[in-house]
Design an enzyme around this catalytic site. Structure first.
Site, PDB file in Angstrom:
ATOM      1  N   GLY A  31      14.737 -11.733 -19.349  1.00  0.00           N
ATOM      2  CA  GLY A  31      15.127 -12.822 -18.452  1.00  0.00           C
ATOM      3  C   GLY A  31      16.437 -12.539 -17.743  1.00  0.00           C
ATOM      4  O   GLY A  31      16.852 -11.391 -17.631  1.00  0.00           O
ATOM      5  N   LEU A  33      16.872 -12.813 -14.605  1.00  0.00           N
ATOM      6  CA  LEU A  33      16.310 -11.853 -13.650  1.00  0.00           C
ATOM      7  C   LEU A  33      17.214 -11.652 -12.438  1.00  0.00           C
ATOM      8  O   LEU A  33      17.816 -12.592 -11.926  1.00  0.00           O
ATOM      9  CB  LEU A  33      14.924 -12.340 -13.187  1.00  0.00           C
ATOM     10  CG  LEU A  33      13.899 -12.534 -14.311  1.00  0.00           C
ATOM     11  CD1 LEU A  33      12.557 -12.963 -13.719  1.00  0.00           C
ATOM     12  CD2 LEU A  33      13.730 -11.278 -15.162  1.00  0.00           C
ATOM     13  N   HIS A  34      17.287 -10.411 -11.986  1.00  0.00           N
ATOM     14  CA  HIS A  34      18.052 -10.066 -10.788  1.00  0.00           C
ATOM     15  C   HIS A  34      17.206  -9.118  -9.943  1.00  0.00           C
ATOM     16  O   HIS A  34      16.053  -8.811 -10.302  1.00  0.00           O
ATOM     17  CB  HIS A  34      19.406  -9.465 -11.168  1.00  0.00           C
ATOM     18  CG  HIS A  34      19.317  -8.343 -12.171  1.00  0.00           C
ATOM     19  ND1 HIS A  34      18.654  -7.162 -11.920  1.00  0.00           N
ATOM     20  CD2 HIS A  34      19.781  -8.240 -13.437  1.00  0.00           C
ATOM     21  CE1 HIS A  34      18.740  -6.365 -12.970  1.00  0.00           C
ATOM     22  NE2 HIS A  34      19.405  -7.003 -13.917  1.00  0.00           N
ATOM     23  N   GLY A  36      17.152  -6.068  -9.653  1.00  0.00           N
ATOM     24  CA  GLY A  36      16.645  -4.890 -10.369  1.00  0.00           C
ATOM     25  C   GLY A  36      15.285  -5.195 -10.995  1.00  0.00           C
ATOM     26  O   GLY A  36      14.337  -4.409 -10.885  1.00  0.00           O
ATOM     27  N   HIS A  37      15.168  -6.359 -11.638  1.00  0.00           N
ATOM     28  CA  HIS A  37      13.876  -6.744 -12.230  1.00  0.00           C
ATOM     29  C   HIS A  37      12.819  -6.907 -11.139  1.00  0.00           C
ATOM     30  O   HIS A  37      11.666  -6.537 -11.313  1.00  0.00           O
ATOM     31  CB  HIS A  37      14.003  -8.072 -12.983  1.00  0.00           C
ATOM     32  CG  HIS A  37      14.917  -8.017 -14.160  1.00  0.00           C
ATOM     33  ND1 HIS A  37      16.127  -8.666 -14.199  1.00  0.00           N
ATOM     34  CD2 HIS A  37      14.787  -7.383 -15.362  1.00  0.00           C
ATOM     35  CE1 HIS A  37      16.703  -8.444 -15.369  1.00  0.00           C
ATOM     36  NE2 HIS A  37      15.923  -7.673 -16.085  1.00  0.00           N
ATOM     37  N   GLN A  61      16.947  -6.605 -31.359  1.00  0.00           N
ATOM     38  CA  GLN A  61      17.605  -5.462 -30.721  1.00  0.00           C
ATOM     39  C   GLN A  61      19.102  -5.693 -30.507  1.00  0.00           C
ATOM     40  O   GLN A  61      19.774  -4.861 -29.911  1.00  0.00           O
ATOM     41  CB  GLN A  61      16.901  -5.084 -29.412  1.00  0.00           C
ATOM     42  CG  GLN A  61      17.048  -6.074 -28.272  1.00  0.00           C
ATOM     43  CD  GLN A  61      16.186  -5.674 -27.088  1.00  0.00           C
ATOM     44  OE1 GLN A  61      14.972  -5.827 -27.115  1.00  0.00           O
ATOM     45  NE2 GLN A  61      16.807  -5.137 -26.045  1.00  0.00           N
ATOM     46  N   LYS A 149      17.880   2.581 -15.467  1.00  0.00           N
ATOM     47  CA  LYS A 149      19.268   2.368 -15.887  1.00  0.00           C
ATOM     48  C   LYS A 149      19.370   2.518 -17.408  1.00  0.00           C
ATOM     49  O   LYS A 149      20.295   3.100 -17.925  1.00  0.00           O
ATOM     50  CB  LYS A 149      19.774   0.985 -15.463  1.00  0.00           C
ATOM     51  CG  LYS A 149      21.223   0.760 -15.900  1.00  0.00           C
ATOM     52  CD  LYS A 149      21.776  -0.530 -15.393  1.00  0.00           C
ATOM     53  CE  LYS A 149      21.231  -1.712 -16.152  1.00  0.00           C
ATOM     54  NZ  LYS A 149      21.684  -1.782 -17.553  1.00  0.00           N
ATOM     55  N   GLN A 153      16.387   4.058 -23.424  1.00  0.00           N
ATOM     56  CA  GLN A 153      15.316   3.108 -23.768  1.00  0.00           C
ATOM     57  C   GLN A 153      13.972   3.597 -23.216  1.00  0.00           C
ATOM     58  O   GLN A 153      12.945   3.568 -23.900  1.00  0.00           O
ATOM     59  CB  GLN A 153      15.651   1.731 -23.204  1.00  0.00           C
ATOM     60  CG  GLN A 153      14.484   0.751 -23.265  1.00  0.00           C
ATOM     61  CD  GLN A 153      14.882  -0.654 -22.916  1.00  0.00           C
ATOM     62  OE1 GLN A 153      15.457  -1.342 -23.725  1.00  0.00           O
ATOM     63  NE2 GLN A 153      14.555  -1.108 -21.708  1.00  0.00           N
ATOM     64  N   SER A 185      22.805  -5.542 -13.706  1.00  0.00           N
ATOM     65  CA  SER A 185      22.545  -5.777 -15.128  1.00  0.00           C
ATOM     66  C   SER A 185      22.699  -7.268 -15.381  1.00  0.00           C
ATOM     67  O   SER A 185      23.572  -7.920 -14.783  1.00  0.00           O
ATOM     68  CB  SER A 185      23.574  -5.012 -15.970  1.00  0.00           C
ATOM     69  OG  SER A 185      23.620  -5.540 -17.280  1.00  0.00           O
TER      70      SER A 185
HETATM   71  O1  PAF Z   1      15.281  -3.776 -21.152  1.00  0.00           O
HETATM   72  C1  PAF Z   1      15.079  -4.908 -21.653  1.00  0.00           C
HETATM   73  O2  PAF Z   1      15.253  -5.936 -21.006  1.00  0.00           O
HETATM   74  C2  PAF Z   1      14.628  -5.008 -23.111  1.00  0.00           C
HETATM   75  O3  PAF Z   1      15.220  -4.020 -23.884  1.00  0.00           O
HETATM   76  C3  PAF Z   1      13.104  -4.995 -23.266  1.00  0.00           C
HETATM   77  C4  PAF Z   1      12.504  -3.661 -22.812  1.00  0.00           C
HETATM   78  C5  PAF Z   1      12.493  -6.126 -22.481  1.00  0.00           C
HETATM   79  C6  PAF Z   1      12.736  -5.161 -24.742  1.00  0.00           C
HETATM   80  O4  PAF Z   1      13.240  -6.358 -25.242  1.00  0.00           O
END
Ligand code: PAF
Length: 299
Positions: A31, A33-34, A36-37, A61, A149, A153, A185
């Site tokens: 969430g 969201l910007h 980039g998303h 995480q 970015k 991951q 970010s």
């Molecule tokens: O990059 C993210 O926003 C998170 O690490 C992800 C991949 C949604 C997993 O929670």
């Protein structure tokens, strides 16, 4: 646009869509969201005729409970942005939905998750791969899109996808930047205004390294020294790591660079003394390609 909250409902929906011959793309997010998303959504749209986006601030995480508490949560705004971007379905589960009472199983990819962010955020990637595996099993996508970015991951998720035989194509999409070069970010909103100004040191230090490579520098130590000197110019910045690594194995780069290397940075930006803002850790990266130097023996 549909909004679902349970994995059962999402799985049933995935079966129906797949049965009807649709190609499903998933954009997993936490969430806030910007742009980039939204670029990930565009990439997903190029690759599938159904674009689904998940919004879940995944507790497993976060190795720091303060970081989890201050992570921005903006569901209503996010849903508006998804609608505008033409997302077909948003999956927004609760923590109890993703981690049913007594859940113990987790996914750990091993070596790739140990250096860089894995070293300074213990358990982080285990949380990421566990939740992404669950999202893959719940949404059953043909393709899933992640930002470059978060380079490590992406590497870790690719490894997990291969190792666990997930039939999902994992796609990386380029980093989107503000006009001054700062990588977008969700954490940027937590920066104190002065820290925000100084945060451009991240992209400037990547550019410094790139210029040095183009000028013929091949010493890993000299490159990192230049990066550290550049970051040192921002008094609010504290280096978490600045490292050169192999872009796929993430093993340390050799002392003398020959092929492409990943320059990965994580820097904590503090608030100026007296300001009560929080410290914000940002990451950025660039692949540096030390092409063979010209001026050798002519054929
Ligand atoms: O990059 C993210 O926003 C998170 O690490 C992800 C991949 C949604 C997993 O929670």
């Amino acid at each position: 646009m549909d909004l679902l909250h349970t994995t059962r409902a999402l799985q049933r929906r995935a079966d129906v869509e797949r049965g009807a011959g649709h190609r499903l793309a998933l954009v997993p997010t936490m969430g806030a969201l910007h742009a980039g998303h939204l670029s990930l959504v565009e990439e997903a749209r190029r690759r599938a005729d159904r674009v689904w986006l998940s919004i879940f601030v995944n507790p497993t995480q976060f190795n720091d409970s303060k970081d989890l508490a201050k992570y921005p949560r903006t569901l209503e705004e996010d849903l508006g942005k998804c609608r505008q971007a033409g997302v077909d379905l948003v999956f927004a589960p609760t923590a109890a939905e993703m981690y049913p009472e007594g859940a113990q199983t987790c996914v750990d990819v091993g070596e790739l998750a140990h250096p860089l962010c894995g070293a300074t955020r213990p358990g982080h990637f285990s949380g990421v791969t566990t939740v992404v595996a669950k999202l893959f099993l719940a949404a059953k996508p043909h393709v899933a899109v992640f930002g470059e970015k978060d380079f490590q991951q992406l590497a870790v998720i690719r490894r997990m996808t291969r190792d666990l035989l997930f039939d999902v194509e994992v796609v990386g999409a380029p980093t989107v930047r503000e006009s001054d070069g700062l990588a977008l970010s969700s954490r940027n909103v937590n920066l104190d205004p002065e820290a925000r100004r100084q945060a451009t040191v991240l992209v400037r230090s990547l550019e410094t390294a790139e210029r040095a490579i183009v000028a013929g520098e091949r010493s890993a130590a000299a490159l990192l020294h230049g990066v550290e000197r550049e970051i040192g110019k921002a008094p609010l910045a504290q280096i978490d790591y600045a490292q050169l690594r192999h872009p796929e194995s993430l093993e340390p780069a050799p002392a003398v660079l020959e092929g492409p290397v990943l320059l990965a940075l994580a820097v904590v930006f503090h608030s100026p003394e007296g300001a009560d803002g929080a410290s914000v850790r940002l990451i950025d990266n660039r692949i540096l390609d030390p092409k063979p130097l010209s001026g050798g023996i002519s054929p």
